[in-house]
Design an enzyme around this catalytic site. Structure first.
Site, PDB file in Angstrom:
ATOM      1  N   CYS A 172      11.414  -7.429  31.825  1.00 23.16           N
ATOM      2  CA  CYS A 172      12.220  -8.603  32.186  1.00 23.16           C
ATOM      3  C   CYS A 172      13.653  -8.529  31.661  1.00 23.16           C
ATOM      4  CB  CYS A 172      11.535  -9.867  31.683  1.00 23.16           C
ATOM      5  SG  CYS A 172       9.843 -10.009  32.299  1.00 23.16           S
ATOM      6  N   HIS A 310      16.565 -16.859  27.801  1.00 20.77           N
ATOM      7  CA  HIS A 310      15.504 -16.167  28.534  1.00 20.77           C
ATOM      8  C   HIS A 310      14.483 -17.193  29.001  1.00 20.77           C
ATOM      9  CE1 HIS A 310      13.046 -12.890  29.872  1.00 20.77           C
ATOM     10  NE2 HIS A 310      12.064 -13.180  29.046  1.00 20.77           N
ATOM     11  N   GLU A 321      12.451 -17.632  20.796  1.00 19.02           N
ATOM     12  CA  GLU A 321      13.862 -17.569  21.160  1.00 19.02           C
ATOM     13  C   GLU A 321      14.634 -18.681  20.456  1.00 19.02           C
ATOM     14  OE1 GLU A 321      16.840 -17.078  25.006  1.00 19.02           O
ATOM     15  OE2 GLU A 321      14.737 -17.619  25.348  1.00 19.02           O
ATOM     16  N   LYS A 342      15.405 -20.577  34.671  1.00 20.57           N
ATOM     17  CA  LYS A 342      14.090 -20.223  35.211  1.00 20.57           C
ATOM     18  C   LYS A 342      13.279 -21.476  35.540  1.00 20.57           C
ATOM     19  CE  LYS A 342      13.429 -15.687  32.995  1.00 20.57           C
ATOM     20  NZ  LYS A 342      14.640 -15.569  32.171  1.00 20.57           N
ATOM     21  N   HIS A 347      10.611 -17.002  37.363  1.00 18.60           N
ATOM     22  CA  HIS A 347      10.944 -15.777  36.631  1.00 18.60           C
ATOM     23  C   HIS A 347      10.996 -14.609  37.612  1.00 18.60           C
ATOM     24  CE1 HIS A 347      11.435 -12.804  33.710  1.00 18.60           C
ATOM     25  NE2 HIS A 347      10.474 -13.087  32.860  1.00 18.60           N
ATOM     26  N   PHE A 406       8.600  -7.451  28.158  1.00 17.22           N
ATOM     27  CA  PHE A 406       7.393  -6.803  27.643  1.00 17.22           C
ATOM     28  C   PHE A 406       7.758  -5.413  27.116  1.00 17.22           C
ATOM     29  CE2 PHE A 406       3.801  -9.055  30.246  1.00 17.22           C
ATOM     30  CZ  PHE A 406       4.094 -10.232  29.588  1.00 17.22           C
TER      31      PHE A 406
END
Length: 423
Positions: A172, A310, A321, A342, A347, A406
Site C-alpha cells: 500500500c 494513511h 499512525e 480513504k 483503499h 504490508f
C-alpha cells in the site's frame, strides 16, 4: 552541487469518485462517498452464500472506457484494467501539464508507475482458461497483461517516452514510493520530467477472499457509504477500491522556462521499514519515515499544517499512525489537521499513495482540507483533529502524505506551496 528542485505540473486521477482529477477533488470536498455494492463479481458463486457477512462492498470505478481517452479498442483490449487506469490518468496528467512530449528530449522524460497486484484480473481469467481448455488456449497476451510494469510500459509507448521506465510493488506504499523514486531520477539529472504514480484493479474474487481471511475488510454491507470510517470507534476494516493517480514531476527551471502552471513543490521524501510484522504496523517505522522526509525537505515539524493520513479504517493501523504523529510532532500534533480521504475513496492499494499525494497537492493549491467522513464516534486512542465530516478552508503551506504497507514498508512525501520568489 545544488540540489535540483522538483515541482508538480500535472495531475490525473481515475477513482471511485470520478474519472478525472477535477471530478474526484470536487466530490471529496463535498464529502461524498464512492463506496457502493460490489458489482464486479458475485461472491455467492464462490462459496460466500452461506456467509452473509462476507464483504460485498467496494470502491468501484464507474462507466470507464479507455477509448474515451483517445486509445484505440485494440490497444485497450490488450491491457489489464490496472494498466488502462494508469494510461488514462497519465493522459490526463500530461494534458494538464501542457507538455508536448514530441518537443522534449525523449530520453529525459521517464515513467515510474507502481502496482501492488498488477494484472491480477488477467491472471485469474487465464488460469481458468488453462484449467478448462488447456495450454493452447491461454492468451498470447497473458504475460504482457499480467506484468506489473505493463502500466509504465503502456504510458512509455503511448507517448514515446524513453527516459527511466520503472515499476515498484511495495504493497500500500507503492504509489508514494513510485513518486519518490521518480524524484530521485530528476535529482540525479537522469530526467527532467517523470510521469509517476500508481494504479490498481484488485476487485476480483481471489483478492476479496484473501483479505477477508485476514479479517482486514469491512463487512458493513448494508451501509456501503458508511463502511470506511477511519479513526472511528465503530470501524471494522478497510474497503477495497480501484483506480489510478498520476503526477507529472518536473525539474523547477525546466518548468519555469516553459511557463508551466505549478501546483506545489515536492520538497522531501523518505522510506523506512518496520522489521516488525508482515501485516501489523509499528509506530517507530512510520514516525521515523515522517521525520526523515521532513529532514530531507529541510522543514521543521512545526511548519506542517496538514497530514493526509494513511488512515485505512483498520483498528491497529489508525491507532499506530496516531501514535506516530503524536510522538514525532509533540505539542504541535494538536495543531495539525489530519484527514483520511480513504473514508471516501476506499483503499486503492498500490494506487492509494499516488491518489492521496495528488489530494495533498490540491489541498495546498486550493487552500482546502478534505474531511474524514463517517467519523461519528472518535476512538479515544485516536484523539487528533481529523477534520470530521466537512471540508475546511485553511492556508496550507506545508503538507505531508503518508503511505504504509504490508511487509512493514513506509513512505512519506512532503509538499510545500511554491514561491517563485525563492528561485
Amino acid at each position: 552541487m545544488e540540489k535540483r528542485r522538483i515541482v508538480v505540473t500535472g495531475i490525473g486521477m481515475i477513482t471511485p469518485l470520478g474519472l478525472s482529477a477535477e471530478e474526484t477533488w470536487r466530490r471529496l470536498i463535498q464529502g461524498k462517498s464512492g463506496i457502493t455494492r460490489l458489482t464486479r463479481f458475485d461472491p455467492d458463486k464462490y462459496g460466500a452464500a452461506s456467509d452473509p457477512s462476507f464483504p460485498r462492498i467496494a470502491g468501484e470505478v464507474k462507466e470507464f472506457d479507455l477509448t474515451q481517452w483517445g486509445v484505440d479498442k485494440k490497444t485497450a483490449r490488450r491491457l489489464d484494467p490496472f494498466s488502462q487506469f494508469a494510461l488514462a490518468a497519465a493522459i490526463e496528467a500530461l494534458s494538464d501539464s501542457q507538455i508536448n512530449p514530441e518537443k522534449e528530449n525523449p530520453f529525459k522524460v521517464g515513467v515510474s508507475i507502481g502496482s501492488c497486484l498488477g494484472g491480477i484480473k488477467t491472471w485469474g481469467e487465464q488460469f481458468l482458461v488453462l484449467l478448462e481448455d488447456g495450454t493452447a488456449r491461454v492468451s498470447p497476451f497473458f504475460v504482457p497483461m499480467l506484468m506489473p510494469n505493463s502500466g509504465s510500459g503502456a504510458i512509455s509507448i503511448h507517448f514515446g517516452l524513453k527516459g527511466p521506465n520503472i515499476t515498484n510493488s511495495t504493497a500500500c506504499a507503492t504509489g508514494a514510493h513510485a513518486i519518490g523514486l521518480a524524484a530521485g531520477f530528476i535529482e540525479l539529472n537522469q530526467a527532467d520530467l517523470m510521469v509517476c504514480g500508481g494504479a490498481e484493479a484488485p476487485l476480483v474474487n481471489l483478492t476479496f477472499a484473501g483479505f477477508n481471511q485476514l479479517k482486514a475488510l469491512s463487512r458493513r454491507n448494508d451501509e456501503p457509504e458508511k463502511a470506511s470510517r477511519p479513526f472511528d470507534s465503530d470501524r471494522d476494516g478497510f474497503v477495497m477500491g480501484e483506480g489510478a493517480g498520476v503526477i507529472v514531476l518536473e525539474e523547477l527551471y525546466h518548468a519555469l522556462k516553459r511557463k508551466a502552471v505549478i501546483y506545489a513543490e515536492l520538497a522531501g521524501f523518505a522510506a523506512t521499514g518496520d522489521a516488525f510484522h508482515v501485516t501489523e504496523p509499528s509506530v517507530e517505522g512510520p514516525r521515523e519515515c515522517m521525520r526523515l522526509a521532513l529532514k530531507n525537505a529541510g522543514i521543521s515539524p512545526e511548519e506542517v499544517a496538514y497530514i493526509n493520513a494513511h488512515g485505512t479504517s483498520t483498528f491497529t493501523g489508525d491507532i499506530n499512525e496516531t501514535k506516530a504523529i503524536k510522538t514525532l510532532f509533540g505539542e504541535h500534533a494538536r495543531k495539525l489537521a489530519v484527514s483520511s480521504t480513504k473514508s471516501m475513496t476506499g483503499h486503492l492499494l498500490g494506487a492509494a499513495g499516488a491518489v492521496e499525494a495528488i489530494i495533498t497537492v490540491l489541498s495546498i493549491k486550493d487552500g482546502i482540507i478534505p474531511p474524514t467522513i463517517n467519523l461519528d464516534k472518535p476512538d479515544p486512542e485516536c484523539d487528533l483533529d481529523y477534520v470530521p465530516r466537512e471540508a475546511r478552508k485553511a492556508n496550507v503551506g506545508v503538507a505531508i502524505s503518508n503511505s504504509f504497507g504490508f511487509g512493514g514498508t513506509n513512505a512519506t512525501l512532503v509538499f510545500k506551496k511554491f514561491n517563485k520568489e525563492d528561485c
